[in-house]
Design an enzyme around this catalytic site. Structure first.
Site, PDB file in Angstrom:
ATOM      1  N   ASN A  47     -13.644 -26.086   0.945  1.00  0.00           N
ATOM      2  CA  ASN A  47     -13.907 -27.136   1.921  1.00  0.00           C
ATOM      3  C   ASN A  47     -13.484 -26.677   3.320  1.00  0.00           C
ATOM      4  O   ASN A  47     -14.288 -26.483   4.225  1.00  0.00           O
ATOM      5  CB  ASN A  47     -13.166 -28.410   1.520  1.00  0.00           C
ATOM      6  CG  ASN A  47     -13.521 -29.648   2.346  1.00  0.00           C
ATOM      7  OD1 ASN A  47     -13.432 -30.762   1.880  1.00  0.00           O
ATOM      8  ND2 ASN A  47     -13.940 -29.479   3.588  1.00  0.00           N
ATOM      9  N   THR A  48     -12.172 -26.455   3.486  1.00  0.00           N
ATOM     10  CA  THR A  48     -11.630 -26.191   4.815  1.00  0.00           C
ATOM     11  C   THR A  48     -12.196 -24.927   5.455  1.00  0.00           C
ATOM     12  O   THR A  48     -12.418 -24.890   6.668  1.00  0.00           O
ATOM     13  CB  THR A  48     -10.091 -26.095   4.731  1.00  0.00           C
ATOM     14  OG1 THR A  48      -9.612 -27.226   4.006  1.00  0.00           O
ATOM     15  CG2 THR A  48      -9.465 -26.091   6.113  1.00  0.00           C
ATOM     16  N   ALA A  64      -9.709 -23.697  -3.946  1.00  0.00           N
ATOM     17  CA  ALA A  64      -8.640 -23.747  -2.934  1.00  0.00           C
ATOM     18  C   ALA A  64      -8.137 -22.369  -2.549  1.00  0.00           C
ATOM     19  O   ALA A  64      -8.004 -21.480  -3.382  1.00  0.00           O
ATOM     20  CB  ALA A  64      -7.460 -24.585  -3.404  1.00  0.00           C
ATOM     21  N   GLY A  65      -7.901 -22.230  -1.261  1.00  0.00           N
ATOM     22  CA  GLY A  65      -7.268 -21.020  -0.734  1.00  0.00           C
ATOM     23  C   GLY A  65      -8.208 -20.041  -0.082  1.00  0.00           C
ATOM     24  O   GLY A  65      -7.771 -19.137   0.630  1.00  0.00           O
ATOM     25  N   GLY A  89      -6.297 -25.741   1.576  1.00  0.00           N
ATOM     26  CA  GLY A  89      -6.366 -25.804   3.037  1.00  0.00           C
ATOM     27  C   GLY A  89      -5.651 -24.678   3.749  1.00  0.00           C
ATOM     28  O   GLY A  89      -5.588 -24.657   4.981  1.00  0.00           O
ATOM     29  N   LYS A 132     -13.951 -34.026 -11.145  1.00  0.00           N
ATOM     30  CA  LYS A 132     -12.936 -33.015 -10.890  1.00  0.00           C
ATOM     31  C   LYS A 132     -11.569 -33.685 -10.865  1.00  0.00           C
ATOM     32  O   LYS A 132     -11.341 -34.651 -10.140  1.00  0.00           O
ATOM     33  CB  LYS A 132     -13.192 -32.304  -9.564  1.00  0.00           C
ATOM     34  CG  LYS A 132     -12.281 -31.088  -9.411  1.00  0.00           C
ATOM     35  CD  LYS A 132     -12.278 -30.505  -8.021  1.00  0.00           C
ATOM     36  CE  LYS A 132     -10.855 -30.095  -7.698  1.00  0.00           C
ATOM     37  NZ  LYS A 132     -10.635 -29.929  -6.268  1.00  0.00           N
TER      38      LYS A 132
END
Lengths: 256, 72
Positions: free
Chosen positions: A208-209, A186-187, A160, A99
């Site tokens: 992830n977050t 993301a987001g 994040g 990635k």
């Protein structure tokens, strides 16, 4: 009924890719990956601690023979840094699926698309199979595909942030235009955000977050698994048309 | 003072001395690392894992030894 998706010739059942950062410890991380059903995890490439090499490492908890490690270039702000990182990653892991993300600035972690495009070309020429983090720009997505990206990974919102998909229209335009898989990267903050991405026709979601910073990460991992599956099923089922006014669900005939 | 039987190298930004004639595989092993879990860069060039045991360390070499850690 199987509903696999394929990236660069490799098939996967789970459409949820999860990160391995920000967890309390490796055990919690491994439990969350298990609950998420993910078959791919992103990992970072960093210096080993040569003063204390006996510390536990990620591979002790998440077996790269069972879960595909997707090396990521998080933290790289130039094409050259990202390329150097992925050359090392290929040597460490022995695989070409990677990635790529080249960041533009620390405040927003927004992608630097000029450097991202350049890195994609170089990596592709070196035999890498880059899945590429990018802006939610349908033209940039086309250019990345032409440069050799094996998957397009537009942000839904800043990394994040947990703000959810900010621009469904552009994500949908990317999905319609792409010949390679599209994954929102993301987001995502909540299961409903993940479901929205899947309902738009994305092939998958990377997060992830949203899991790692939940009060109960393992439970949230399971919630995200269900949300991705629900969103995918909803997309395949084909949603009803929207209409401006009410339409009763019960028959009008036979009213007393 | 440079001792003739050791070499000065830099590993992940730290200065270290290693025995003259060491291979990179020996260097990695002495640190206590499993060569199958790391990647080695020497003076900005990747050292293929298959050659770690045959490449000798030279005085002044700069090494980066990396592995996979948790990340997003």
């Amino acid at each position: 009924m199987s509903d696999n998706w394929t990236v660069a010739g490799r098939s996967f059942t789970s459409r949820l890719i999860v990160g391995t950062g920000k967890y309390k410890d490796f055990a919690q991380n491994a439990a969350a990956v298990e609950a998420s059903g993910a078959e791919i995890v992103t990992v970072a490439v960093r210096r080993v601690n040569i003063s204390d090499p006996s510390q536990p490492v990620l591979m002790d908890y998440i077996d790269p023979k069972k879960i595909t490690y997707l090396p990521n270039t998080a933290g790289c702000f130039t094409a050259d840094e990202a390329i150097r990182t992925l050359r090392l990653a290929r040597e460490a892991g022995g695989w070409d699926l990677v990635k790529l993300e080249v960041l533009g600035e620390a405040r927003t972690l927004y992608p630097n698309m000029r450097e991202t495009l350049r890195a994609t070309e170089v990596l592709s020429n070196e035999g890498f199979l880059p899945m590429v983090y990018c802006t939610d720009d349908p033209i940039a997505a086309q250019q990345l595909e032409e440069a050799g990206a094996v998957a397009i990974m537009p942000l839904g919102a800043p990394i994040g942030s947990g703000l959810g998909l900010q621009n469904r229209v552009t994500i949908r335009l990317i999905v319609e235009g792409a010949k390679v898989p599209v994954l929102v990267d993301a987001g995502v903050g909540t299961p409903s955000d993940a479901a929205v991405a899947m309902e738009l026709g994305c092939d998958g979601v990377l997060m992830n977050t949203a899991i790692a910073e939940a009060k109960d990460p393992v439970r949230m991992a399971r919630a995200m698994k269900l949300a991705v599956e629900a969103g995918r099923e909803g997309y395949l089922a084909g949603r009803m048309a929207k209409r401006m006014y009410a339409d009763p669900s019960s028959p009008l005939a036979g009213l007393i | 003072m440079t001792q003739p039987d050791t070499l000065q190298v830099r590993i992940n930004g730290e200065q270290r001395r290693v025995a003259a004639g060491s291979t990179i595989a020996q260097l990695v092993g002495e640190i206590g690392l499993d060569p199958s879990r790391v990647a080695v860069e020497r003076n900005l060039e990747i050292v293929p894992r298959s050659t770690l045991a045959s490449v000798a360390v030279a005085d002044g070499d700069a090494f980066e030894i990396v592995h996979f850690v948790g990340g997003g």
